[in-house]
Motif scaffolding. Structure first.
Motif, PDB file in Angstrom:
ATOM      1  N   GLY A  10      -3.477   5.825   2.906  1.00 44.65           N
ATOM      2  CA  GLY A  10      -2.941   5.052   3.719  1.00 44.65           C
ATOM      3  C   GLY A  10      -3.489   3.666   3.718  1.00 44.65           C
ATOM      4  N   PRO A  44      -3.707  -0.189   1.819  1.00 45.92           N
ATOM      5  CA  PRO A  44      -3.090  -1.257   1.048  1.00 45.92           C
ATOM      6  C   PRO A  44      -3.799  -1.569  -0.130  1.00 45.92           C
ATOM      7  CG  PRO A  44      -4.166  -2.434   2.697  1.00 45.92           C
ATOM      8  CD  PRO A  44      -4.389  -1.019   2.773  1.00 45.92           C
ATOM      9  N   LEU A  45      -3.003  -2.343  -1.122  1.00 45.04           N
ATOM     10  CA  LEU A  45      -3.621  -2.655  -2.330  1.00 45.04           C
ATOM     11  C   LEU A  45      -4.385  -4.000  -2.399  1.00 45.04           C
ATOM     12  CD1 LEU A  45      -1.318  -1.314  -5.119  1.00 45.04           C
ATOM     13  CD2 LEU A  45      -3.402  -0.354  -4.411  1.00 45.04           C
ATOM     14  N   GLU A  78      -5.101   2.908  -7.852  1.00 47.18           N
ATOM     15  CA  GLU A  78      -3.705   3.220  -7.680  1.00 47.18           C
ATOM     16  C   GLU A  78      -3.538   4.422  -6.626  1.00 47.18           C
ATOM     17  OE1 GLU A  78      -5.968   5.173 -11.008  1.00 47.18           O
ATOM     18  OE2 GLU A  78      -5.455   3.027 -10.366  1.00 47.18           O
ATOM     19  N   PRO A 102      -2.404   4.206  -1.790  1.00 50.66           N
ATOM     20  CA  PRO A 102      -1.548   4.564  -0.754  1.00 50.66           C
ATOM     21  C   PRO A 102      -1.629   5.980  -0.309  1.00 50.66           C
ATOM     22  CG  PRO A 102      -0.637   3.505  -2.692  1.00 50.66           C
ATOM     23  CD  PRO A 102      -2.008   3.617  -3.228  1.00 50.66           C
TER      24      PRO A 102
END
Length: 329
Positions: free
Chosen positions: A322, A324-325, A316, A319
């Motif tokens: 910088g 992405p998941l 989590e 971000p």
């Protein structure tokens, strides 16, 4: 005559306050151990500073005035929150991480922006030494006011008088709190802590170990991973209060995830840096899936070319780095 012009105009105030946003966020991070909470608290501190701008009389620097406000914002939030100890955590003393389930890593890229330019390179060296994960986790074992005293005295470098004024304490009570806080740190910090030395940006040797760690993970190479781990290595997972002591325990945990019928899928790892340590963000693509999904972030502590500790966080926080998941192949 004291200069209070910085608070006369909203645009001027915002410009001066913004110069200190990054270092105030690191300060709030030390107080809370959470990057996310630090973001919220520094925003609240700047809003509180603007609402109470008339209280800035120029007796201290604008920066010191902001630190005072930010510290008290953190203390107010910690008082409202109350104790956060996990009743399911392992025995106290096993690891400073086991009860600090809210601990989060801090991206090095943002740490680079935190040292005030006017303080010179010495400020950066101090900041690096005091963002080690074990140090931060140990701070969370201190009562909030002791924590504030220790940070203001030993990290920010304030005098006992200045600290007492900021926290509305007496000088003797500040000295007593500092003495107790230092004693707790000595008791809770891991063995060999004094041998680690100041944390700096990852060295070339550490980056080389990270590359080998990434390759071993992606290739499900347990032998390669074993060669990187010290025999007494430890892996901790603050979000879950999990601790794996020793190379064998770590490999036993990794084996079903990387190999065999229970393997999660194919892996890719992205090298990053957090808390002045080499780190890797791990993604997995399960069989039949098109995209890779972020699983965790591993922060490595390396001693003499081998991994002494892995601290694993949930995805989590990505971000803030910088990243992405999910990632396409």
């Amino acid at each position: 005559m004291p200069d209070t012009s910085v608070t006369d105009d909203e645009a001027v105030f915002a410009e001066h306050a913004e110069r200190h946003r990054h270092e105030l966020r690191v300060h709030c991070y030390r107080m809370t151990g959470s990057f996310t909470e630090a973001e919220d608290m520094v925003q609240e501190a700047l809003l509180r500073a603007w609402r109470n701008r008339a209280s800035f009389e120029g007796r201290s620097t604008f920066r010191a005035w902001l630190y005072r406000i930010a510290t008290n914002v953190c203390l107010d939030a910690l008082a409202r929150r109350g104790p956060r100890r996990d009743p399911n955590a392992t025995a106290p003393g096993a690891s400073p991480f086991t009860e600090v389930t809210w601990l989060q890593p801090y991206p090095d890229e943002l740490l680079d922006r935190a040292a005030p330019e006017e303080e010179g390179p010495e400020a950066r060296a101090v900041a690096r030494e005091t963002v080690e994960l074990a140090f931060l986790a140990t701070l969370q074992h201190l009562p909030p006011r002791q924590r504030a005293v220790l940070i203001l005295r030993d990290v920010v470098g304030w005098t006992a008088d200045h600290t007492a004024s900021a926290l509305e304490m007496t000088v003797p009570s500040v000295k007593s709190a500092l003495q107790r806080a230092r004693a707790t740190l000595r008791d809770v910090l891991p063995p060999r802590r004094a041998e680690w030395g100041p944390a700096t940006a990852p060295s070339e040797e550490e980056r080389a170990v990270l590359r080998r760690f990434v390759a071993a993970s992606q290739n499900a190479d347990l032998e390669g991973l074993a060669a990187l781990l010290r025999e007494d290595a430890r892996q901790t997972m603050p979000p879950a209060s999990l601790v794996y002591d020793g190379r064998a325990a770590i490999l036993d945990m990794w084996r079903p995830v990387l190999t065999g019928d229970e393997a999660w899928g194919s892996w890719i790892s992205v090298p990053v840096a957090a808390n002045r340590r080499p780190a890797a963000v791990n993604y997995v693509r399960a069989p039949g899936e098109d995209a890779y999904t972020a699983v965790n972030l591993d922060v490595l502590r390396i001693e003499d070319g081998r991994i002494a500790e892995i601290t694993t966080f949930g995805p989590e926080i990505l971000p803030a780095f910088g990243l992405p998941l999910t990632r396409e192949p």
